[in-house]
Design an enzyme around this catalytic site. Structure first.
Site, PDB file in Angstrom:
ATOM      1  N   PRO A   2       0.831  -1.211   0.000  1.00  0.00           N
ATOM      2  CA  PRO A   2       0.000   0.000   0.000  1.00  0.00           C
ATOM      3  C   PRO A   2       0.864   1.258   0.000  1.00  0.00           C
ATOM      4  O   PRO A   2       1.940   1.268   0.577  1.00  0.00           O
ATOM      5  CB  PRO A   2      -0.795  -0.118   1.300  1.00  0.00           C
ATOM      6  CG  PRO A   2      -0.028  -1.056   2.153  1.00  0.00           C
ATOM      7  CD  PRO A   2       0.733  -1.965   1.244  1.00  0.00           C
ATOM      8  N   GLU A   3       0.419   2.285  -0.676  1.00  0.00           N
ATOM      9  CA  GLU A   3       1.098   3.575  -0.651  1.00  0.00           C
ATOM     10  C   GLU A   3       0.232   4.557   0.134  1.00  0.00           C
ATOM     11  O   GLU A   3      -0.819   4.194   0.645  1.00  0.00           O
ATOM     12  CB  GLU A   3       1.383   4.054  -2.073  1.00  0.00           C
ATOM     13  CG  GLU A   3       2.329   3.086  -2.800  1.00  0.00           C
ATOM     14  CD  GLU A   3       3.011   3.716  -4.014  1.00  0.00           C
ATOM     15  OE1 GLU A   3       3.144   4.943  -4.058  1.00  0.00           O
ATOM     16  OE2 GLU A   3       3.408   2.958  -4.912  1.00  0.00           O
TER      17      GLU A   3
END
Ligand SMILES: [Zn+2]
Length: 286
Positions: A2-3
């Site tokens: 995830p960013e």
């Protein structure tokens, strides 16, 4: 992985569903999920019990839940496949359920940490005077933080003998920009990922930061990117920003600006996607 936008989506979900609730009981179903809590699973569950969760916070990709009336926070490591789910008590246990937190109220939901690959986990840490878990005190502010200092970032770029994508991924300069959003912002700014940072002018830095913020806000608006089916937000719904990616994952497809087939090159054990026409290889490579 995830960013920032994905983590912010999770944070907002937790703010809505978990903040200000008192922990009745935490249960660790797999010790690996609390391995970063060095005092062990029993200590982890004991310290959570009876405490109210404060407002969930985030810096870059790091997410934490302050424990009110203590100087500690629960830091969430989502790793490659970690999910924080808010589920009704009666919902069947997920196959990879690792930690469950029940609350002392009448609301029919509990917090679950689910992680197939168990690279992630939860751990308790002391807070710095700024209210950050001490283990992430060195992480720079992210570009969506109102206190992010654009001028200081520009000066740091000029000083660094680095290349721009490397600098964008340096969590001590700017946090929360990962491989996907770096490629997207660089494509939007028409900058090749190997361009030396020492030559960046103030307008060029400002333009690039603008694109970084735009691409992150666009991803936030649709609930984050879901290139990996393992990523879901706090309610178990996948984001779908991947449909709007302009660079990442588009090798061989026409550039959406000029029609030239996009390239992919190996880069630091990952890949960089770029348009060879819009994003010219710099003549002098550092
Ligand atoms: Zn192009």
């Amino acid at each position: 992985m995830p960013e920032l936008p994905e983590v912010e989506v999770v944070r907002r979900g937790l703010e809505r569903w978990v903040a200000h609730r008192v922990v009745a009981e935490a249960e660790v179903l797999h010790p690996r999920a609390v391995r970063r809590h060095l005092a062990g699973a029993d200590d982890f569950t004991h310290r959570l019990k009876g405490h109210r969760i404060g407002t969930p916070s985030r810096r870059g990709k790091y997410l934490w839940l302050p424990l009110e009336d203590t100087d500690q926070s629960i830091l969430a490591h989502l790793g490659m496949s970690g999910q924080l789910l808010v589920q009704p008590h009666a919902a069947p246990e997920e196959k990879h359920l690792r930690i469950r937190v029940r609350f002392a109220d009448e609301v029919d939901t509990e917090l679950r940490f689910v992680d197939q690959r168990t690279f992630g986990g939860l751990s308790l840490h002391d807070n710095t005077p700024d209210g950050l878990p001490d283990v992430i005190a060195h992480i720079a502010r992210d570009p969506l933080d109102p206190l992010f200092d654009d001028e200081a970032f520009h000066q740091a770029l000029r000083r660094k003998r680095s290349t721009i994508k490397r600098a964008l991924l340096d969590q001590s300069l700017i946090s929360g920009v990962g491989n996907i959003y770096a490629d997207e912002a660089l494509w939007r700014a028409r900058i090749h990922y190997e361009r030396p940072t020492s030559g960046f002018t103030r307008p060029r830095t400002a333009e690039l930061l603008g694109h970084v913020r735009d691409v992150m806000n666009a991803a936030l608006a649709v609930g984050g990117t879901s290139f990996d089916s393992l990523y879901v937000n706090v309610n178990g719904e996948s984001g779908y920003f991947d449909r709007s990616l302009d660079a990442y994952g588009r090798e061989g497809l026409p550039c959406r600006r000029c029609g030239t087939p996009m390239h992919r090159r190996p880069w630091m054990n990952r890949s960089s996607y770029f348009c060879p026409k819009c994003q010219r290889v710099p003549r002098v490579s550092s």
